[in-house]
Design a protein around this motif. Structure first.
Motif, PDB file in Angstrom:
ATOM      1  N   VAL A  18       0.885  -1.164   0.000  1.00 35.89           N
ATOM      2  CA  VAL A  18       0.000   0.000   0.000  1.00 35.89           C
ATOM      3  C   VAL A  18       0.925   1.217   0.000  1.00 35.89           C
ATOM      4  O   VAL A  18       1.350   1.678   1.056  1.00 35.89           O
ATOM      5  N   PRO A  19       1.276   1.748  -1.172  1.00 35.94           N
ATOM      6  CA  PRO A  19       2.337   2.758  -1.243  1.00 35.94           C
ATOM      7  C   PRO A  19       1.821   4.168  -0.975  1.00 35.94           C
ATOM      8  O   PRO A  19       0.674   4.502  -1.266  1.00 35.94           O
ATOM      9  N   ILE A  20       2.672   4.994  -0.426  1.00 34.03           N
ATOM     10  CA  ILE A  20       2.374   6.413  -0.271  1.00 34.03           C
ATOM     11  C   ILE A  20       2.975   7.204  -1.425  1.00 34.03           C
ATOM     12  O   ILE A  20       2.534   8.310  -1.741  1.00 34.03           O
ATOM     13  N   LEU A  21       3.990   6.611  -2.090  1.00 32.49           N
ATOM     14  CA  LEU A  21       4.681   7.285  -3.188  1.00 32.49           C
ATOM     15  C   LEU A  21       4.152   6.809  -4.536  1.00 32.49           C
ATOM     16  O   LEU A  21       3.391   5.845  -4.616  1.00 32.49           O
ATOM     17  N   THR A  22       4.593   7.465  -5.601  1.00 34.29           N
ATOM     18  CA  THR A  22       4.119   7.133  -6.941  1.00 34.29           C
ATOM     19  C   THR A  22       4.503   5.713  -7.332  1.00 34.29           C
ATOM     20  O   THR A  22       3.728   5.003  -7.969  1.00 34.29           O
ATOM     21  N   SER A  23       5.699   5.281  -6.961  1.00 32.16           N
ATOM     22  CA  SER A  23       6.130   3.924  -7.320  1.00 32.16           C
ATOM     23  C   SER A  23       6.893   3.298  -6.169  1.00 32.16           C
ATOM     24  O   SER A  23       7.667   3.963  -5.476  1.00 32.16           O
ATOM     25  N   ALA A  24       6.645   2.019  -5.976  1.00 33.07           N
ATOM     26  CA  ALA A  24       7.340   1.242  -4.944  1.00 33.07           C
ATOM     27  C   ALA A  24       7.843  -0.037  -5.585  1.00 33.07           C
ATOM     28  O   ALA A  24       7.063  -0.810  -6.157  1.00 33.07           O
ATOM     29  N   LEU A  25       9.153  -0.247  -5.520  1.00 30.45           N
ATOM     30  CA  LEU A  25       9.781  -1.446  -6.068  1.00 30.45           C
ATOM     31  C   LEU A  25       9.874  -2.486  -4.957  1.00 30.45           C
ATOM     32  O   LEU A  25      10.393  -2.201  -3.873  1.00 30.45           O
ATOM     33  N   HIS A  26       9.364  -3.689  -5.213  1.00 33.88           N
ATOM     34  CA  HIS A  26       9.481  -4.760  -4.232  1.00 33.88           C
ATOM     35  C   HIS A  26       9.634  -6.083  -4.973  1.00 33.88           C
ATOM     36  O   HIS A  26       9.279  -6.203  -6.153  1.00 33.88           O
ATOM     37  N   TYR A  27      10.162  -7.072  -4.309  1.00 34.32           N
ATOM     38  CA  TYR A  27      10.537  -8.312  -4.991  1.00 34.32           C
ATOM     39  C   TYR A  27      10.516  -9.471  -4.010  1.00 34.32           C
ATOM     40  O   TYR A  27      10.438  -9.296  -2.795  1.00 34.32           O
ATOM     41  N   GLY A  28      10.577 -10.666  -4.583  1.00 33.71           N
ATOM     42  CA  GLY A  28      10.526 -11.876  -3.782  1.00 33.71           C
ATOM     43  C   GLY A  28      11.906 -12.438  -3.480  1.00 33.71           C
ATOM     44  O   GLY A  28      12.844 -11.700  -3.188  1.00 33.71           O
ATOM     45  N   ILE A  29      12.023 -13.749  -3.596  1.00 29.89           N
ATOM     46  CA  ILE A  29      13.273 -14.437  -3.265  1.00 29.89           C
ATOM     47  C   ILE A  29      13.908 -14.958  -4.543  1.00 29.89           C
ATOM     48  O   ILE A  29      13.221 -15.496  -5.421  1.00 29.89           O
ATOM     49  N   ILE A  30      15.206 -14.795  -4.665  1.00 27.80           N
ATOM     50  CA  ILE A  30      15.928 -15.328  -5.816  1.00 27.80           C
ATOM     51  C   ILE A  30      16.031 -16.844  -5.675  1.00 27.80           C
ATOM     52  O   ILE A  30      16.491 -17.354  -4.651  1.00 27.80           O
ATOM     53  N   ASP A  31      15.583 -17.579  -6.711  1.00 24.27           N
ATOM     54  CA  ASP A  31      15.631 -19.035  -6.623  1.00 24.27           C
ATOM     55  C   ASP A  31      16.998 -19.559  -7.074  1.00 24.27           C
ATOM     56  O   ASP A  31      17.905 -18.795  -7.433  1.00 24.27           O
ATOM     57  N   ALA A  32      17.139 -20.875  -7.051  1.00 23.08           N
ATOM     58  CA  ALA A  32      18.435 -21.494  -7.354  1.00 23.08           C
ATOM     59  C   ALA A  32      18.880 -21.249  -8.786  1.00 23.08           C
ATOM     60  O   ALA A  32      20.083 -21.282  -9.087  1.00 23.08           O
ATOM     61  N   ALA A  33      17.945 -20.975  -9.692  1.00 20.56           N
ATOM     62  CA  ALA A  33      18.278 -20.729 -11.092  1.00 20.56           C
ATOM     63  C   ALA A  33      18.560 -19.259 -11.376  1.00 20.56           C
ATOM     64  O   ALA A  33      18.825 -18.893 -12.519  1.00 20.56           O
ATOM     65  N   GLY A  34      18.481 -18.413 -10.339  1.00 20.95           N
ATOM     66  CA  GLY A  34      18.753 -16.994 -10.528  1.00 20.95           C
ATOM     67  C   GLY A  34      17.552 -16.196 -10.986  1.00 20.95           C
ATOM     68  O   GLY A  34      17.715 -15.058 -11.453  1.00 20.95           O
ATOM     69  N   ARG A  35      16.354 -16.746 -10.837  1.00 20.26           N
ATOM     70  CA  ARG A  35      15.147 -16.040 -11.239  1.00 20.26           C
ATOM     71  C   ARG A  35      14.554 -15.282 -10.045  1.00 20.26           C
ATOM     72  O   ARG A  35      14.625 -15.751  -8.910  1.00 20.26           O
ATOM     73  N   LEU A  36      13.956 -14.150 -10.373  1.00 16.05           N
ATOM     74  CA  LEU A  36      13.384 -13.285  -9.339  1.00 16.05           C
ATOM     75  C   LEU A  36      12.113 -12.645  -9.872  1.00 16.05           C
ATOM     76  O   LEU A  36      12.071 -12.199 -11.023  1.00 16.05           O
ATOM     77  N   GLU A  37      11.075 -12.599  -9.045  1.00 19.69           N
ATOM     78  CA  GLU A  37       9.843 -11.890  -9.400  1.00 19.69           C
ATOM     79  C   GLU A  37       9.980 -10.445  -8.935  1.00 19.69           C
ATOM     80  O   GLU A  37       9.989 -10.164  -7.739  1.00 19.69           O
ATOM     81  N   MET A  38      10.095  -9.530  -9.907  1.00 22.59           N
ATOM     82  CA  MET A  38      10.230  -8.113  -9.598  1.00 22.59           C
ATOM     83  C   MET A  38       8.880  -7.432  -9.787  1.00 22.59           C
ATOM     84  O   MET A  38       8.199  -7.658 -10.786  1.00 22.59           O
ATOM     85  N   ARG A  39       8.488  -6.599  -8.820  1.00 19.03           N
ATOM     86  CA  ARG A  39       7.180  -5.961  -8.857  1.00 19.03           C
ATOM     87  C   ARG A  39       7.303  -4.458  -8.642  1.00 19.03           C
ATOM     88  O   ARG A  39       8.157  -4.002  -7.876  1.00 19.03           O
ATOM     89  N   ILE A  40       6.430  -3.722  -9.309  1.00 20.38           N
ATOM     90  CA  ILE A  40       6.297  -2.283  -9.090  1.00 20.38           C
ATOM     91  C   ILE A  40       4.833  -2.003  -8.784  1.00 20.38           C
ATOM     92  O   ILE A  40       3.952  -2.325  -9.578  1.00 20.38           O
ATOM     93  N   THR A  41       4.583  -1.439  -7.615  1.00 14.80           N
ATOM     94  CA  THR A  41       3.246  -0.960  -7.279  1.00 14.80           C
ATOM     95  C   THR A  41       3.238   0.542  -7.493  1.00 14.80           C
ATOM     96  O   THR A  41       4.092   1.253  -6.953  1.00 14.80           O
TER      97      THR A  41
END
Length: 253
Positions: free
Chosen positions: A192-215
């Motif tokens: 629930v952001p107060i700013l225009t954009s908030a970058l947040h992400y999950g956990i890097i898996d063993a293959a180097g993949r990451l779910e990147m999110r912008i709210t």
């Protein structure tokens, strides 16, 4: 058998500020966009570096670099009068957790123009907020002072700070935030952001993949813009940031 009773816990000045933040964040029409990223090259470069900058620091600088090409990321929505304000440079708001005897608090560590700073400089600022006695940190002093203002007046101060003067709003809150609990073994799906954009992400898996999110605040920009930002962010992380992490001089202990 003795009956165990619950207890009432008074709200601390800091927790009042968090409550206020959630109150005004609920007024932002936020939408979240997500992109899976393959960061294998960046992971390898970070592992090989003499000193490893934190992921939050790396992502903050990369996102700020995109802010030079996407002015929407430096804009905010103001209500009095109704308009958009565009700040001349980025100000990153990073969350730094501190433990106090009576409660845990999360401080806003503001970093001005991270796009023009080295990873070492940004890391040093974050480390200062982690290690400096909390009573000496201005961000903590301001939060506690704000929390001690009676609610009717505190509400007016919050509203004015968020909706009148764009320059002061960015100076006090930043232009974007980066938040993660990945180091604790989990990821944030929504914010629930107060700013225009908030970058947040999950956990890097063993293959180097990451779910990147912008709210993001849908009043300021649209989903197509955010999708392009995410695509460009992955390109930046897998090229320019790999080179910078690989060439990073050793951080001071």
């Amino acid at each position: 058998m003795e009956r165990v009773r619950g207890r009432s816990i008074p709200i601390s000045p800091y927790r009042r500020v968090v409550t206020d933040l959630m109150h005004f964040s609920q007024q932002v029409p936020a939408v979240t966009a997500e992109r899976p990223m393959n960061l294998g090259a960046l992971i390898a470069a970070r592992l090989a570096a003499p000193t490893r900058p934190s992921w939050t620091v790396i992502f903050s600088k990369a996102f700020a670099m995109l802010g030079r090409d996407y002015p929407d990321l430096r804009r905010c929505y103001l209500k009095c009068p109704q308009r958009l304000y565009e700040h001349p440079h980025n100000i990153a708001a990073l969350n730094v957790e501190r433990r106090l005897p009576t409660e845990d608090v999360v401080l806003f560590c503001l970093i001005r123009s991270p796009e023009n700073r080295s990873l070492e400089e940004i890391e040093a600022i974050v480390r200062h907020h982690r290690n400096e006695p909390i009573e000496k940190l201005r961000c903590y002093q301001r939060s506690v002072s704000m929390g001690r203002i009676p609610w009717p007046f505190r509400k007016m101060v919050w509203w004015a700070a968020l909706n009148t003067f764009g320059r002061r709003r960015c100076h006090n809150f930043g232009t974007f935030s980066v938040s993660s609990i990945g180091s604790q073994g989990a990821g944030l799906l929504t914010l629930v952001p107060i700013l225009t954009s908030a970058l947040h992400y999950g956990i890097i898996d063993a293959a180097g993949r990451l779910e990147m999110r912008i709210t993001f605040d849908h009043r300021v920009m649209d989903g197509a813009t955010v999708a392009r930002v995410l695509v460009d962010l992955e390109a930046l992380l897998t090229h320019e940031m790999v080179r910078e992490v690989s060439g990073s001089p050793r951080l001071a202990a």
